[in-house]
Design a protein around this motif. Sequence first.
Motif, mmCIF file in Angstrom:
data_model
loop_
_atom_site.group_PDB
_atom_site.id
_atom_site.type_symbol
_atom_site.label_atom_id
_atom_site.label_comp_id
_atom_site.label_asym_id
_atom_site.label_seq_id
_atom_site.Cartn_x
_atom_site.Cartn_y
_atom_site.Cartn_z
ATOM 1 N N LYS A 66 0.848 -1.187 0.000
ATOM 2 C CA LYS A 66 0.000 0.000 0.000
ATOM 3 C C LYS A 66 0.886 1.239 0.000
ATOM 4 N N GLY A 115 1.036 5.025 0.394
ATOM 5 C CA GLY A 115 0.302 6.161 0.942
ATOM 6 C C GLY A 115 0.535 7.427 0.140
ATOM 7 N N ASP A 170 -5.774 3.175 3.746
ATOM 8 C CA ASP A 170 -4.681 2.866 4.660
ATOM 9 C C ASP A 170 -5.233 2.683 6.069
ATOM 10 N N CYS A 176 -5.556 5.226 -0.658
ATOM 11 C CA CYS A 176 -4.165 4.949 -1.005
ATOM 12 C C CYS A 176 -4.147 4.070 -2.250
#
Length: 644
Positions: A320, A322, A405, A411
């Motif tokens: 992931k 950000g 997130d 994200c």
Amino acid sequence: MALIGRIMALDKVSSGTEPNKAMKQKKNFIPEYADMPTPDAVLVNEGWYRKLQGRCKLWDRWTKGDYLDYNERLALFSNLRFLRYSDKNRFVLQDVLKFFVPETYEGHTCDEGQIRQKFRDSSLKPCPIVKGPLGVSQTIPEFLSQNIDIPIVPNLSKVPLENLDKWMDEHVPQFLDDREAGIKILKSQTASGKTERIINSLLTKVELEKTKVIYAAPKHSNLEEVETRLFNKATFNQIALIHRCPQKEITQSDLLYLQLGLPAKTRSAKRKGFIDKLFSPDEKGLFLLTHSLLTNLSNLDADLIIVDEEIDSSLIKETKLGLTNLATTIPFLDLQTSQELTNFINDVKDRKRDEGLAIDLTILREKVAPQVEERLDSYIQSTQTSSIAVGLFECYKTDGRLSKDNAGNNCVRMVRKSTLIGDAKLNGIPVRVFTATPLSKRTEMYYGVEIEVIEAPLAENKGKIVQFCGLSGARGMHNDNFPKIAQYIKEKLPQEVIDKSILITFKGSKEEVDFWQSQGFNVAENKGNQIHLLNNSGLDCFKGKSLIIAGKSDLPQQAYQDYYDDCHESPQELTRQNQVIELNGVRQSLYLFEDEEMRKLQLQNIQSNTEQSAGRARALREEGATVYLFSNLVIRDADEVIDR
């Protein structure tokens, strides 16, 4: 809703409508209710109502003098009217009236006369309003007709340990001899002797000088243990054919490179030599490596791949990225790319699910990543570690999806599937997995395959596993359930048991570990590291010990939403609700996903973490081992279940 429907139907009865007609007229109502037989009365003794405290909200409110509306009173009295005292000179109605507060119902229809009338109304049948054993809703008569003070013994067929050993002696070699390409799983309890039988088969039935076999385990410590056990039994010539992958020496800089999605800078000659041997068609023998390395290699050629413990969690790599972290790359980009990246970030930040989940990563792949890579050392040196754009260079290998997130902000999520499953099928390689806790549902979802699971018989424990289900075991939003769990354990276990037991609970910060220690618990550790619910697979260091397993570990809601989104063209928002299911020999009420596929995946995840933790004591074979388990999903290895 069923309860409300039933109450509304009962209300019609009280207004003069015939009972059966009222039940059948009610829409969305349980049709069988009208034809249900009237239950028999249940005999009770002095203090019967104390057993309802904390289990029946309507009764708790009634005894406090709180106001119950007409439908709520109807539901309560339709239950209580089926209770009878053993002493015929006493009446349950008198107990009920003791708690009646006329002032509460001033100006309403409820009075002593109405209460007596409802107790005499033969048309009323009880509806479930009590939280029964393991959270399953029951009627008051049903609840009070059972002995709730004795432990529940799950209704599972278990064989003597000797029968399991005989089954394993026969089926493990057969499982390894089966050379059908693709992945299969052999499921058997923790401590059932899977690894020992694998070792024996490899050394007695496989010609290692003519065969290439890969053995994969979760961690390097597992590989070291297996290597030692192999060397203790192997011949001199066999030892020369056993190769263990060296553990990678990683610097802080390497960690940052890996987090960004790039190879580590530090090169290991020993590790490279191992991988070269592994890929060489002329090299034979037994190669020991971790799950992580196995699932990151492509186009492997082997005669057999053996996987110890579930590998499913290593097959899918997700990252992931950000948006705030991604913005830290802007000073290292040219002006035009900076503007384009800013627009990209704003677009993802404001994106709604119904606008589409796919995210075009062309700007990252063609402009941002190449420019950052040119100035990578400068970027790493001038950016705080917590702000690094983790996973940025994964954009070279995969596409992006909209996700959230940990803080609930949008994200970019990138997912990469290991080629292991496809390579094995294509190259005719049998992959044989040995585990007590398969996590195959996610693998089946992502790869579109159906994995055969061969299940060993369930054996009786020599030791004992006692499960306490009075609390769910969830850690809470900000660990706010920790004090409740600690107090619950202290209420159920004598202090001397707590003193001699080792606690396995949630992975925690120093402050969280300090909390458990301040409460008098011995937090599990090995070589200076906390052993928690998620990192204990395969460990033998707690064999024969008394263990307290506190808590139930599950993935966050967003993780399941991500899995669902990956595998469905028109993703919906997942929802959960309390559901009563038959699982592991008991009926239990659990907070589960409504979607059947996600529910199966969720149950696998929770059971896997709980069963692995409980298995560290090796209670299957160790007579002195006792495991005290505190969570509400009853596992199949539990010998006794305490409901409260």
